[in-house]
Design a protein around this motif. Sequence first.
Motif, mmCIF file in Angstrom:
data_model
loop_
_atom_site.group_PDB
_atom_site.id
_atom_site.type_symbol
_atom_site.label_atom_id
_atom_site.label_comp_id
_atom_site.label_asym_id
_atom_site.label_seq_id
_atom_site.Cartn_x
_atom_site.Cartn_y
_atom_site.Cartn_z
ATOM 1 N N ASP A 145 44.669 42.035 46.484
ATOM 2 C CA ASP A 145 44.354 41.285 45.267
ATOM 3 C C ASP A 145 42.835 41.201 45.145
ATOM 4 O O ASP A 145 42.171 40.509 45.919
ATOM 5 C CB ASP A 145 44.982 39.890 45.360
ATOM 6 N N ILE A 146 42.282 41.898 44.162
ATOM 7 C CA ILE A 146 40.835 42.011 43.978
ATOM 8 C C ILE A 146 40.375 40.992 42.936
ATOM 9 O O ILE A 146 40.867 40.974 41.811
ATOM 10 C CB ILE A 146 40.472 43.440 43.539
ATOM 11 N N SER A 148 40.454 37.490 43.495
ATOM 12 C CA SER A 148 41.698 36.746 43.671
ATOM 13 C C SER A 148 41.713 35.351 43.055
ATOM 14 O O SER A 148 42.776 34.806 42.784
ATOM 15 C CB SER A 148 42.022 36.649 45.166
ATOM 16 N N ASP A 169 37.252 37.485 46.769
ATOM 17 C CA ASP A 169 36.622 37.076 45.519
ATOM 18 C C ASP A 169 35.113 37.002 45.749
ATOM 19 O O ASP A 169 34.649 36.893 46.897
ATOM 20 C CB ASP A 169 37.159 35.709 45.065
ATOM 21 N N VAL A 197 34.605 44.488 45.639
ATOM 22 C CA VAL A 197 35.432 45.460 46.347
ATOM 23 C C VAL A 197 34.568 46.444 47.138
ATOM 24 O O VAL A 197 34.948 46.886 48.221
ATOM 25 C CB VAL A 197 36.367 46.207 45.363
ATOM 26 N N ALA A 211 44.245 43.555 40.101
ATOM 27 C CA ALA A 211 42.879 43.204 39.683
ATOM 28 C C ALA A 211 42.924 42.543 38.310
ATOM 29 O O ALA A 211 43.167 43.203 37.301
ATOM 30 C CB ALA A 211 41.984 44.438 39.653
ATOM 31 N N ILE A 213 40.351 40.754 36.321
ATOM 32 C CA ILE A 213 38.917 40.412 36.322
ATOM 33 C C ILE A 213 38.411 40.418 34.875
ATOM 34 O O ILE A 213 38.690 39.504 34.126
ATOM 35 C CB ILE A 213 38.127 41.381 37.231
ATOM 36 N N LEU A 218 36.387 46.140 35.621
ATOM 37 C CA LEU A 218 37.508 47.058 35.839
ATOM 38 C C LEU A 218 37.090 48.509 35.611
ATOM 39 O O LEU A 218 37.430 49.394 36.398
ATOM 40 C CB LEU A 218 38.675 46.707 34.920
ATOM 41 N N GLU A 221 34.815 49.654 38.495
ATOM 42 C CA GLU A 221 35.435 49.766 39.813
ATOM 43 C C GLU A 221 36.709 50.619 39.835
ATOM 44 O O GLU A 221 37.335 50.765 40.881
ATOM 45 C CB GLU A 221 35.757 48.358 40.337
ATOM 46 N N TYR A 225 39.488 51.469 42.915
ATOM 47 C CA TYR A 225 40.899 51.070 42.915
ATOM 48 C C TYR A 225 41.794 52.278 43.185
ATOM 49 O O TYR A 225 42.731 52.203 43.990
ATOM 50 C CB TYR A 225 41.298 50.453 41.565
ATOM 51 N N LEU A 237 46.486 45.748 36.204
ATOM 52 C CA LEU A 237 45.191 45.318 35.676
ATOM 53 C C LEU A 237 45.366 44.328 34.533
ATOM 54 O O LEU A 237 46.248 44.484 33.685
ATOM 55 C CB LEU A 237 44.399 46.518 35.143
#
Length: 276
Positions: A145-146, A148, A169, A197, A211, A213, A218, A221, A225, A237
Amino acid sequence: MQYLEFKISCKEDFREVLIAELAEVGFDSFLETDQGLDAYIEEGLFDREAYQEVLEKYQEVAHVLVEEGVMAKVNWNEEWEKHYDPIQVGEQVYVRASFHAPKPEIAHEILINPKMSFGTGHHATTFLMLSHQLDLDHQSKRVIDIGSGTGILAIMAHKLGARQVEAFDIDDWCVENGNENFDLNGMSTVRMGLGTVREVAPQGIFDIVLANINKNVLLDEMEVYASLLDRGGFLLLSGFYTHDITDIEQKAAKEGLRLLKQKDKDNWAALIFEKQ
C-alpha cells in the motif's frame, strides 16, 4: 509540531474539490463541517503562494470564505467522535472508530482512529479502492500500500487474507497513526514505513499494488509500480478525477498495464490494471 488551521466555508458541491486541491499543496488533514471544511497543514510546510492560487481559483464560484488560525492542542478522539460517522461498503465492509458500536454481522470490520491522517473511507477515492479490493482475491497474496495514510487499504488487504502486507507514507504523522490502526486490527507485526516509493525501495515482487495518492504522483511513479508487480498482478489506483482516466490509462499502458475495471463516485475515479 504546530499545525495551522483554516476554517473554510464554501458551497457544498465544492468540498471534495477543495480537499483535493489543498492536498496537492501540502495540506494533510481535513474535517468536513456544516459550513464547508476545516483544513490543516504543518506550519513549516505551508506555502502561502500555492495556497492563495487554490483559493483564488474557487473564491467566486464556490463562495469561499476563510478564517485562519493556529490549531490549539486538542483531544483528537473527542474531535473525531464529534465529526466521524461509521461507513459501510456494500454488505461486506464496516469501517468504524473504536468509540462506535461493532456490527458483528458484517464480514469485514475495520477499526480506524484517524486523528489527522487521510483515508477514513468517507472520501470517495478510499471508498472506491475498498470496493475494488473486494473484487480481487487477496488470499495468500503479497500486497503493498503506497501512500497508506491511515493504513485502511493495507488493513483491508490483511482482512481479505493477504499473506504479507507492506505499507508506507511520506508523512510521519500518518506513519504513527497507521501503526496505531494496524495494532487495532491485529496487525502488530506490520509497521508502516516512511518515505516515497523510491526512498523506501520495496524489495521483491508483489501480487497487488495499491496507490491512492494524486494524479501527478501516480504518473511520476507509474514505472516503479509496474516494476513491483508480478506478471498477472494487479495495480489499483485512485486519487484523481474521472476526466483524468485517459492520462492515467495511457501512462499505464506504456508500462505494460492493461485496464481491467473502473469505478467512479462523485466525479472521482478508481482503476484496476493487470500487468501483462
